[in-house]
Design a protein around this motif. Sequence first.
Motif, PDB file in Angstrom:
ATOM      1  N   ILE A 166       0.892  -1.136  -0.140  1.00  0.00           N
ATOM      2  CA  ILE A 166      -0.033   0.030   0.054  1.00  0.00           C
ATOM      3  C   ILE A 166       0.731   1.145   0.158  1.00  0.00           C
ATOM      4  CG2 ILE A 166      -1.791   1.391   1.146  1.00  0.00           C
ATOM      5  CD1 ILE A 166      -2.635  -1.255   2.577  1.00  0.00           C
ATOM      6  N   ILE A 167       0.993   1.996  -1.074  1.00  0.00           N
ATOM      7  CA  ILE A 167       1.529   3.059  -1.049  1.00  0.00           C
ATOM      8  C   ILE A 167       0.669   4.473  -1.119  1.00  0.00           C
ATOM      9  CG2 ILE A 167       3.245   4.860  -2.620  1.00  0.00           C
ATOM     10  CD1 ILE A 167       4.433   1.706  -1.634  1.00  0.00           C
ATOM     11  N   GLU A 168       0.846   5.351  -0.224  1.00  0.00           N
ATOM     12  CA  GLU A 168       0.098   6.539  -0.020  1.00  0.00           C
ATOM     13  C   GLU A 168       0.887   7.806  -0.743  1.00  0.00           C
ATOM     14  OE1 GLU A 168      -2.363   8.130   3.462  1.00  0.00           O
ATOM     15  OE2 GLU A 168      -0.208   9.086   3.495  1.00  0.00           O
ATOM     16  N   PHE A 169      -0.066   8.338  -1.708  1.00  0.00           N
ATOM     17  CA  PHE A 169       0.802   9.665  -2.348  1.00  0.00           C
ATOM     18  C   PHE A 169      -0.048  10.780  -1.916  1.00  0.00           C
ATOM     19  CE2 PHE A 169       1.345  12.118  -6.253  1.00  0.00           C
ATOM     20  CZ  PHE A 169       2.513  11.791  -6.678  1.00  0.00           C
ATOM     21  N   LYS A 170       0.596  11.793  -1.759  1.00  0.00           N
ATOM     22  CA  LYS A 170       0.034  12.943  -1.144  1.00  0.00           C
ATOM     23  C   LYS A 170       0.524  14.075  -2.036  1.00  0.00           C
ATOM     24  CE  LYS A 170      -0.843  12.094   3.620  1.00  0.00           C
ATOM     25  NZ  LYS A 170      -0.561  12.560   5.028  1.00  0.00           N
ATOM     26  N   GLU A 171      -0.265  14.846  -2.826  1.00  0.00           N
ATOM     27  CA  GLU A 171      -0.248  15.896  -3.674  1.00  0.00           C
ATOM     28  C   GLU A 171      -1.173  16.972  -3.417  1.00  0.00           C
ATOM     29  OE1 GLU A 171       1.716  17.957  -5.155  1.00  0.00           O
ATOM     30  OE2 GLU A 171       2.261  16.690  -7.167  1.00  0.00           O
ATOM     31  N   SER A 172      -0.761  18.301  -3.759  1.00  0.00           N
ATOM     32  CA  SER A 172      -1.557  19.373  -3.979  1.00  0.00           C
ATOM     33  C   SER A 172      -3.018  19.208  -4.825  1.00  0.00           C
ATOM     34  CB  SER A 172      -1.118  20.729  -4.539  1.00  0.00           C
ATOM     35  OG  SER A 172      -2.070  21.507  -4.617  1.00  0.00           O
ATOM     36  N   PRO A 173      -4.210  19.257  -4.165  1.00  0.00           N
ATOM     37  CA  PRO A 173      -5.412  18.791  -4.820  1.00  0.00           C
ATOM     38  C   PRO A 173      -5.635  19.642  -6.075  1.00  0.00           C
ATOM     39  CG  PRO A 173      -6.039  20.268  -3.156  1.00  0.00           C
ATOM     40  CD  PRO A 173      -4.548  19.829  -2.840  1.00  0.00           C
ATOM     41  N   TYR A 174      -4.836  20.841  -6.227  1.00  0.00           N
ATOM     42  CA  TYR A 174      -4.928  21.576  -7.497  1.00  0.00           C
ATOM     43  C   TYR A 174      -3.864  21.186  -8.804  1.00  0.00           C
ATOM     44  CZ  TYR A 174      -6.366  24.028  -3.512  1.00  0.00           C
ATOM     45  OH  TYR A 174      -6.766  24.453  -2.197  1.00  0.00           O
ATOM     46  N   GLU A 175      -3.248  20.041  -8.296  1.00  0.00           N
ATOM     47  CA  GLU A 175      -2.213  19.305  -9.469  1.00  0.00           C
ATOM     48  C   GLU A 175      -2.912  17.951  -9.684  1.00  0.00           C
ATOM     49  OE1 GLU A 175       0.382  20.386 -10.901  1.00  0.00           O
ATOM     50  OE2 GLU A 175       0.758  22.502  -9.900  1.00  0.00           O
ATOM     51  N   ILE A 176      -4.159  17.729  -9.372  1.00  0.00           N
ATOM     52  CA  ILE A 176      -4.355  16.362  -9.358  1.00  0.00           C
ATOM     53  C   ILE A 176      -4.465  16.111 -10.624  1.00  0.00           C
ATOM     54  CG2 ILE A 176      -7.061  16.733  -9.553  1.00  0.00           C
ATOM     55  CD1 ILE A 176      -7.183  14.371  -7.527  1.00  0.00           C
ATOM     56  N   SER A 177      -4.855  16.777 -11.870  1.00  0.00           N
ATOM     57  CA  SER A 177      -4.875  16.218 -13.245  1.00  0.00           C
ATOM     58  C   SER A 177      -3.536  15.824 -13.646  1.00  0.00           C
ATOM     59  CB  SER A 177      -5.626  17.594 -13.978  1.00  0.00           C
ATOM     60  OG  SER A 177      -5.731  17.106 -15.468  1.00  0.00           O
ATOM     61  N   ASN A 178      -2.579  16.848 -13.452  1.00  0.00           N
ATOM     62  CA  ASN A 178      -1.101  16.597 -14.091  1.00  0.00           C
ATOM     63  C   ASN A 178      -0.734  15.291 -13.159  1.00  0.00           C
ATOM     64  OD1 ASN A 178      -0.986  18.637 -15.760  1.00  0.00           O
ATOM     65  ND2 ASN A 178      -0.399  20.215 -14.255  1.00  0.00           N
ATOM     66  N   THR A 179      -1.120  15.052 -11.943  1.00  0.00           N
ATOM     67  CA  THR A 179      -0.343  14.083 -11.110  1.00  0.00           C
ATOM     68  C   THR A 179      -1.017  12.771 -11.658  1.00  0.00           C
ATOM     69  OG1 THR A 179      -0.287  15.404  -9.253  1.00  0.00           O
ATOM     70  CG2 THR A 179      -0.352  13.092  -9.018  1.00  0.00           C
ATOM     71  N   LEU A 180      -2.303  12.592 -11.811  1.00  0.00           N
ATOM     72  CA  LEU A 180      -2.812  11.408 -12.372  1.00  0.00           C
ATOM     73  C   LEU A 180      -2.385  11.135 -13.766  1.00  0.00           C
ATOM     74  CD1 LEU A 180      -6.569  11.886 -11.571  1.00  0.00           C
ATOM     75  CD2 LEU A 180      -4.962  10.581 -10.382  1.00  0.00           C
ATOM     76  N   LYS A 181      -2.104  12.092 -14.716  1.00  0.00           N
ATOM     77  CA  LYS A 181      -1.224  11.924 -16.021  1.00  0.00           C
ATOM     78  C   LYS A 181       0.095  11.146 -15.823  1.00  0.00           C
ATOM     79  CE  LYS A 181      -3.992  15.300 -18.607  1.00  0.00           C
ATOM     80  NZ  LYS A 181      -3.827  16.636 -19.476  1.00  0.00           N
TER      81      LYS A 181
END
Length: 261
Positions: A166-181
Amino acid sequence: MEIYSGPYLKVNYESDNNRFINSWKSSPNTTNEFKQELLHYLSALEKVNPTQIIWLQQNFTFHIDDPTKLWVEENILKPRFKAGFIKQDKDGYHPIAFVVGKDVLSHMEVMGVFDEPSPSVFNPKHFATEQEANDWLNKEFPYESDSNIRNTEITFKGLDDDGNAIIEFKESPYEISNTLKVIKSIIDENNFIKENIENFSSLTKREKETLQFIIKGKNNEQIAKEMHISLHTVRTHRNKVWKKLQITHLLDCLKYKSFFS
């Protein structure tokens, strides 16, 4: 106001904003079920002609394959694009917002509807919460992402009951589109390596070297010079690479770049 309620999809209409809010009551299980709901959705679009759309993906777990993505583009998106009600903003986005659900891999496939196998007529945005999607459509989005400030956190949380990491990935919600890509590209590359490692391993050292030069954009004459071999030998290596990798086009060859990174 409720416009449509089917086995899986529910469509509400906000007249003040001329906005559809689509939510999945549960996820379709088959391609046919998914298509049938979208056809009912298209009928609702044609009756009301909203200018803004929000998709709430919380319960959506259906994985959309490439043929279905193309079907969505041809039968749902292009007709609405031609109707002309959804207008592009100054930043190049259409007022279509997706709110990411729990099944991130499914949402990546939804993103793929607009990116793969070819770019869509629409360019939506993706958000972590419904409030952010509403703020953006209402032109009240107060956040600006600073690409120089990264607060990414990746934490190993242990193993689940089935022994999976299980890997938890925390990122700014405003970067979610780029992060998912980015995550999707990593997953796709990893899957490609797994699926093609046997073919790649069948290449000889010199064939792999030839392949690497091809990926770098070298022509036969340049490869011959780099490898200190004849043009005939380069052609022989190239033909064997094509045969062993079972490819027929240069674009297929370029996918093997991941094996050299």
